[in-house]
Design an enzyme around this catalytic site. Sequence first.
Site, PDB file in Angstrom:
ATOM      1  N   HIS A 122       0.711  -1.046   0.093  1.00 43.99           N
ATOM      2  CA  HIS A 122       0.054  -0.076   0.082  1.00 43.99           C
ATOM      3  C   HIS A 122       0.865   1.224   0.076  1.00 43.99           C
ATOM      4  O   HIS A 122       2.055   1.326   0.690  1.00 43.99           O
ATOM      5  CB  HIS A 122      -1.058   0.155   1.193  1.00 43.99           C
ATOM      6  CG  HIS A 122      -1.857  -1.002   1.319  1.00 43.99           C
ATOM      7  ND1 HIS A 122      -2.947  -1.120   0.563  1.00 43.99           N
ATOM      8  CD2 HIS A 122      -1.888  -2.273   2.201  1.00 43.99           C
ATOM      9  CE1 HIS A 122      -3.578  -2.009   0.904  1.00 43.99           C
ATOM     10  NE2 HIS A 122      -3.099  -2.967   1.888  1.00 43.99           N
ATOM     11  N   ARG A 184      20.433  -5.412  13.118  1.00 42.56           N
ATOM     12  CA  ARG A 184      21.964  -4.913  12.971  1.00 42.56           C
ATOM     13  C   ARG A 184      23.006  -6.188  13.052  1.00 42.56           C
ATOM     14  O   ARG A 184      22.586  -7.191  13.668  1.00 42.56           O
ATOM     15  CB  ARG A 184      22.248  -3.782  13.914  1.00 42.56           C
ATOM     16  CG  ARG A 184      21.482  -2.762  13.601  1.00 42.56           C
ATOM     17  CD  ARG A 184      22.016  -1.728  12.589  1.00 42.56           C
ATOM     18  NE  ARG A 184      21.352  -0.643  12.369  1.00 42.56           N
ATOM     19  CZ  ARG A 184      20.395  -0.485  11.426  1.00 42.56           C
ATOM     20  NH1 ARG A 184      19.995  -1.828  10.776  1.00 42.56           N
ATOM     21  NH2 ARG A 184      19.797   0.604  11.055  1.00 42.56           N
ATOM     22  N   LYS A 187      27.560 -10.192  14.882  1.00 41.99           N
ATOM     23  CA  LYS A 187      28.443 -11.133  14.917  1.00 41.99           C
ATOM     24  C   LYS A 187      29.135 -11.406  13.573  1.00 41.99           C
ATOM     25  O   LYS A 187      28.282 -11.279  12.521  1.00 41.99           O
ATOM     26  CB  LYS A 187      28.092 -12.534  15.591  1.00 41.99           C
ATOM     27  CG  LYS A 187      29.436 -13.636  15.458  1.00 41.99           C
ATOM     28  CD  LYS A 187      28.861 -15.086  16.287  1.00 41.99           C
ATOM     29  CE  LYS A 187      29.881 -15.919  16.119  1.00 41.99           C
ATOM     30  NZ  LYS A 187      29.695 -17.331  16.901  1.00 41.99           N
TER      31      LYS A 187
END
Length: 239
Positions: A122, A184, A187
Amino acid sequence: MTKDHRPYVVKKAYLKFQKFYARHFLRPQMDHLGPGFTFMRPWHVELFGAPIRLGAYATVIATPDKKVRFSVWPAEAGKGHITIGDYGLICPGVRISSAEGITIADNCMIANGAYITDSDWHGIYNRLSFGKARAVTMERNVWIGDSAIVCKGVTIGENSIVGAGAIVVDSVPANCVVVGNPARVVKNLDPNETFTTRAEFFSDPARLARDFMAWEQAMLRGNTLFGWLRHLLFPTRGD
C-alpha cells in the site's frame, strides 16, 4: 501423541500419497519444481500467481495451523516472481509475497513463521496503490530465523544468519549474524571456516532414501494395524 503407532505399510502409503498430492496439485501451479522434492502435508501449501519456481531437493513443511504461502501479485506487467534454488528448506508458517521479484539461492533455510516480501503493498498516501516494490535477494546458504521479517530492497549475503524475530530493512553483508529491529550485525562469521550445507545432506540421494527407510522400519517395528486403530480410538496416557 508421543509415539507413532502406525505400521510401516501405512506410513509408507501416507508418504506416497504426499508425493502424489504434490505432483498432481502443486507442480502444475509452478513454473518449475525440481527433482527430489519433499512436501510434508502439501495440502496446507497455498500457491497464488506466477511464476513460482523451486529447485531440486526442496523440502517444504506445512501444518494445519501454519500454512506455507507463496504469492505473486505483480506490481506491473512482467514483474513479480518467486525463485528458490536447490536444497531449500521452507518451514511451517513461512509466507513469501512478491510484486517485483524474490530470488533465493541454493541451500537457504527459512524457519517457522518467517515473512519475506518485496513490497509495501500500500502507498503511504495512496492506500489503494501497491506502494513501492524493490526486489529481494538471498544469496547462497542464508538462514532466516524463526518469525523474522525480510523487507523490500534487501540483499542478504552468502552464509549470513538472520536471528529470530529480526526485521531486516537494510541489506546484510555476507558471513555475519544480524538480530533486532531494525536488524544490525552482532557477529561476523569466519569465511575461512568450512560451511556444511544442505547440499551435503543430499549428496547421495539413493543412500539417503535407504537410510530413511531403514530408520522408519526400525522406529515402527512391532506396530500393527489393530494396535494403531486402537490407539486412534482409545488413546491412553503415554500415547
